[in-house]
Write an enzyme that holds these catalytic residues in place. Sequence first.
Site, short mmCIF file in Angstrom:
data_model
loop_
_atom_site.label_atom_id
_atom_site.label_comp_id
_atom_site.label_asym_id
_atom_site.label_seq_id
_atom_site.Cartn_x
_atom_site.Cartn_y
_atom_site.Cartn_z
N ASP A 141 22.83 -9.67 -43.51
CA ASP A 141 22.75 -9.39 -42.07
C ASP A 141 23.83 -8.42 -41.66
O ASP A 141 24.27 -8.42 -40.51
CB ASP A 141 22.88 -10.70 -41.29
CG ASP A 141 22.48 -10.55 -39.83
OD1 ASP A 141 22.92 -11.37 -38.99
OD2 ASP A 141 21.72 -9.59 -39.53
N LYS A 144 22.42 -2.24 -42.13
CA LYS A 144 21.08 -2.27 -42.76
C LYS A 144 20.97 -1.33 -43.95
O LYS A 144 20.31 -1.65 -44.92
CB LYS A 144 20.01 -1.97 -41.71
CG LYS A 144 20.14 -2.86 -40.45
CD LYS A 144 20.35 -4.34 -40.77
CE LYS A 144 20.92 -5.09 -39.58
NZ LYS A 144 21.46 -6.43 -39.95
N ASP A 169 17.79 -10.42 -42.81
CA ASP A 169 17.47 -10.33 -41.39
C ASP A 169 17.06 -8.89 -41.04
O ASP A 169 17.41 -7.94 -41.75
CB ASP A 169 18.69 -10.74 -40.54
CG ASP A 169 18.34 -10.90 -39.07
OD1 ASP A 169 19.23 -10.76 -38.23
OD2 ASP A 169 17.15 -11.15 -38.75
N ASN A 170 16.31 -8.72 -39.96
CA ASN A 170 16.05 -7.40 -39.36
C ASN A 170 15.24 -6.45 -40.21
O ASN A 170 15.43 -5.22 -40.13
CB ASN A 170 17.37 -6.70 -39.00
CG ASN A 170 18.28 -7.58 -38.21
OD1 ASN A 170 19.38 -7.92 -38.67
ND2 ASN A 170 17.85 -7.98 -37.02
N GLU A 199 16.11 -11.28 -31.91
CA GLU A 199 16.83 -12.32 -31.17
C GLU A 199 16.79 -12.09 -29.66
O GLU A 199 16.98 -10.98 -29.17
CB GLU A 199 18.30 -12.43 -31.65
CG GLU A 199 19.05 -11.13 -31.75
CD GLU A 199 18.99 -10.54 -33.15
OE1 GLU A 199 18.00 -10.77 -33.86
OE2 GLU A 199 19.92 -9.82 -33.52
#
Length: 214
Positions: A141, A144, A169-170, A199
């Site tokens: 996380d 990226k 994540d993401n 989120e």
Amino acid sequence: TRSTRPQRILKAVQNNATRGDAESVIAAIDNFCRKKEWAMNVGDDKGPILDSVVSEVSPSFALELGTYCGYSTIRIARLLPPGSRLLTLEFNPDYAAIAHQIIAWAGLQDKVELLEGPSRDLIPQMKERFGIKSFDFVFLDHWKEFYLPDTKLLEECGLLRKGTVLLADNVICPGTPKYLEYVRNSPCYESCYFKSHLEYTKVEDGLEKSVFLG
Ligand SMILES: CNc1ncnc2c1ncn2[C@@H]1O[C@H](/C=C/CNC(=O)c2cc(-c3ccc(F)cc3)cc(O)c2O)[C@H](F)[C@H]1O
Ligand SMILES: [Mg+2]
């Protein structure tokens, strides 16, 4: 001078959560970030997916890349069996200072080791300096564009074993296209996507779970 967002998140925890009660810390951060100020915590929509994967793996040794304020650190640590360890890496000293206090407020400091520094320096030290044989679970996380290089670094350092679970994540927003392409096409991984939302918003985002096949 004006406070920072992490400082305001810490204050929301101190004003609204009970010391030693991880659930109340998670709720205090989610309420603050949903109602007052958005922040890049994995949040209360993707959070239960993270919880279910951590519970399923029940890791003895877990790694988190990118602590920020410690929200996902607490989500993971509160589910760990006794005697297990979560190492979380954060290279911004201001974020690390806030995360230390939020993790302590949740009463989880004994399960968590917050290491201050860049992942590229700390990952190669895991075996010698931190006594890690291999990780059972990794939560990605952080920045990226570093998901892929750091995954390759974990492989090269022999820190993944047959069955290690990576959870990223993401993968949609902001997106991690090079990482996704790698884990979805490499014969060394079995990957699946958990659709959710960014989120505190209605925007699509999701988590990619990838099992290392060795
Ligand atoms: C590269 N090596 C690192 N080593 C140690 N700590 C690191 C390293 N790299 C970063 N850190 C540390 O890890 C954290 C970085 C988190 C980055 N996260 C995001 O950017 C991120 C962004 C969004 C987002 C989505 C939509 C939008 F409109 C705006 C934002 C949503 C998300 O859930 C995110 O996670 C911390 F800040 C940094 O110091
Ligand atoms: Mg994130």
